[in-house]
Motif scaffolding. Structure first.
Motif, PDB file in Angstrom:
ATOM      1  N   ILE A   7       0.812  -1.213   0.000  1.00 19.15           N
ATOM      2  CA  ILE A   7       0.000   0.000   0.000  1.00 19.15           C
ATOM      3  C   ILE A   7       0.841   1.256   0.000  1.00 19.15           C
ATOM      4  N   PRO A   8       0.533   2.196  -0.859  1.00 13.53           N
ATOM      5  CA  PRO A   8       1.266   3.462  -0.875  1.00 13.53           C
ATOM      6  C   PRO A   8       0.859   4.305   0.298  1.00 13.53           C
ATOM      7  N   THR A   9       1.534   5.462   0.450  1.00 16.15           N
ATOM      8  CA  THR A   9       1.199   6.331   1.565  1.00 16.15           C
ATOM      9  C   THR A   9      -0.262   6.681   1.490  1.00 16.15           C
ATOM     10  N   THR A  10      -0.738   6.882   0.285  1.00 19.56           N
ATOM     11  CA  THR A  10      -2.155   7.171   0.133  1.00 19.56           C
ATOM     12  C   THR A  10      -2.926   6.014   0.710  1.00 19.56           C
ATOM     13  N   ALA A  11      -2.378   4.829   0.505  1.00 21.17           N
ATOM     14  CA  ALA A  11      -3.040   3.655   1.036  1.00 21.17           C
ATOM     15  C   ALA A  11      -3.041   3.693   2.534  1.00 21.17           C
ATOM     16  N   VAL A  12      -1.980   4.251   3.107  1.00 16.37           N
ATOM     17  CA  VAL A  12      -1.908   4.311   4.566  1.00 16.37           C
ATOM     18  C   VAL A  12      -3.069   5.112   5.082  1.00 16.37           C
ATOM     19  N   ALA A  13      -3.262   6.296   4.494  1.00 18.73           N
ATOM     20  CA  ALA A  13      -4.371   7.106   4.930  1.00 18.73           C
ATOM     21  C   ALA A  13      -5.624   6.310   4.717  1.00 18.73           C
ATOM     22  N   GLU A  72       4.718  13.052   2.874  1.00 13.80           N
ATOM     23  CA  GLU A  72       4.616  13.687   4.191  1.00 13.80           C
ATOM     24  C   GLU A  72       3.129  13.754   4.554  1.00 13.80           C
ATOM     25  N   PRO A  73       2.682  13.021   5.572  1.00 12.41           N
ATOM     26  CA  PRO A  73       1.254  12.930   5.889  1.00 12.41           C
ATOM     27  C   PRO A  73       0.570  14.273   6.093  1.00 12.41           C
ATOM     28  N   HIS A  74       1.267  15.219   6.701  1.00  9.68           N
ATOM     29  CA  HIS A  74       0.658  16.506   7.028  1.00  9.68           C
ATOM     30  C   HIS A  74       0.269  17.292   5.778  1.00  9.68           C
ATOM     31  N   ASP A  75       0.967  17.019   4.681  1.00 13.42           N
ATOM     32  CA  ASP A  75       0.728  17.771   3.445  1.00 13.42           C
ATOM     33  C   ASP A  75      -0.182  17.032   2.473  1.00 13.42           C
ATOM     34  N   ILE A  98      -3.850  15.628  12.481  1.00  9.31           N
ATOM     35  CA  ILE A  98      -2.625  15.359  11.728  1.00  9.31           C
ATOM     36  C   ILE A  98      -2.780  15.757  10.266  1.00  9.31           C
ATOM     37  N   GLN A  99      -3.954  15.427   9.683  1.00  7.05           N
ATOM     38  CA  GLN A  99      -4.183  15.637   8.259  1.00  7.05           C
ATOM     39  C   GLN A  99      -5.522  16.343   8.038  1.00  7.05           C
ATOM     40  N   PRO A 100      -5.501  17.661   7.927  1.00  9.57           N
ATOM     41  CA  PRO A 100      -6.741  18.429   7.754  1.00  9.57           C
ATOM     42  C   PRO A 100      -7.599  17.955   6.587  1.00  9.57           C
ATOM     43  N   ALA A 101      -6.965  17.562   5.476  1.00  8.73           N
ATOM     44  CA  ALA A 101      -7.720  17.116   4.304  1.00  8.73           C
ATOM     45  C   ALA A 101      -8.511  15.854   4.619  1.00  8.73           C
TER      46      ALA A 101
END
Length: 342
Positions: A7-13, A72-75, A98-101
């Motif tokens: 899973i990519p970082t996107t996958a992490v979210a 970078e998760p915050h961005d 952590i992640q406003p979006a």
């Protein structure tokens, strides 16, 4: 199921979102009848949530992370497809602040089974300077006075804080870097999955107990390994280690700026130099997802060494370990070396 590697970082979210999805799916008739063998669709916001969802959900969940490895998760900015995947989740697991979006997308998704990890433990306020006491007893909540003797100093160095630490009074969301708090969150996630998917409740409980025991061993390793340091102060470009510092009686000194790669001001460099001399600090830590430029600049100006302290916001090929436990063990070794702990 090593979904994390795929899973990519996107996958992490997404994994966080998936976690939330799992909850919702469990509440549906499909979840009630086992979904005809289908796995609970769990979306996680970023790696620390993905790890929990995978370890506790085991073979009964399909975890998607919203944050790709190396991002970078915050961005994080979500694509329309990711936003849609949140709405289709059975269970969503995320960490507000952590992640406003992600926070906004979950709020608008309409998914009922969403779990905010921040509600499963107690958040505190940390600045760029965080001191604490040795109160690393499993399951023990931090008393309000712990580490707060430095709050005035924290405010003075607020420019060194790594991010906007949440909406409520500057609460620091980096709870996963304290194994004890992370275990508290794990227990809450386990209970929520049991309710979301009662058919597999026994397995979720078994997996949760195993993970909590593993985190307990990690906590013991940190307490033992950091018991007698030559210095208790460490310097970092990313002020993410407030809970860890507080848990094990250490002091974190953050350098400067929201951007971990930003150049520190001359005044802050001088201040860090003074602190390093006074506290006998040896090392400036940087993280794997950011450049080491700031750390090297400061190290050159102050005569300090550089090292890696991973805030574990994502796992990549550069990570010093394949998962949360292994990277936390690498962090412990790095701290022991920097602090002169035996």
């Amino acid at each position: 199921m090593n979904v994390r590697r795929l899973i990519p970082t996107t996958a992490v979210a997404g994994a966080v979102v998936l976690g939330l999805t799992a909850l919702s799916a469990c509440s549906t008739s499909d979840a009630a009848d086992g979904g005809n063998g289908d796995k609970l669709k769990v979306t996680a916001s970023f790696y620390p949530m993905q790890f929990l969802a995978e370890k506790i959900g085991g073979e009964h969940v399909a975890v998607t992370s919203l944050t790709k490895p190396g991002v970078e998760p915050h961005d994080l900015e979500l694509t329309p497809r990711q936003i849609g995947s949140i709405s289709e989740s059975d269970y969503v697991l995320y960490l507000k602040g952590i992640q406003p979006a992600v926070d906004d997308a979950i709020k608008q998704s309409g998914v009922q089974n969403t779990v905010d990890a921040a509600t499963l433990t107690t958040l505190e306020n940390h600045g760029s300077e965080v001191s604490g006491h040795d109160h690393g007893h499993e399951g023990e909540e931090h008393a309000d006075e712990h580490g707060h003797e430095g709050e005035e100093a924290h405010e003075e160095h607020s420019e060194g804080d790594g991010h906007n630490h949440g909406e409520e009074g500057g609460a620091d969301p980096h709870i996963w870097l304290d194994p004890v708090k992370y275990a508290e969150v794990a227990k809450g996630v386990g209970k929520s999955l049991e309710k979301a998917d009662p058919d597999h409740a026994a397995d979720y409980k078994k997996n949760t107990d195993a993970l909590v025991a593993e985190l307990g061993e990690l906590n013991t390793a940190y307490k033992t390994g950091l018991k007698n340091p030559a210095t208790k102060t460490f310097i970092t470009t990313h002020s993410a280690f407030g809970y860890l510092a507080e848990r094990y009686g250490l002091t974190q000194q953050g350098i400067a700026g929201i951007d971990p790669e930003a150049e520190p001001s001359p005044a802050r460099i001088q201040e860090i130099h003074t602190i390093a001399e006074k506290e006998k600090a040896t090392t400036v830590f940087f993280e794997t997802l950011a450049s080491d430029r700031t750390a090297k600049t400061l190290a050159k100006d102050t005569g300090l060494k550089t090292g890696v302290l991973d805030p574990l916001e994502g796992i990549t090929d550069k990570s010093r370990g394949a998962d949360y436990i292994e990277v936390m063990e690498s962090n412990l070794a790095a701290l022991q070396k920097a602090l002169g702990a035996k």
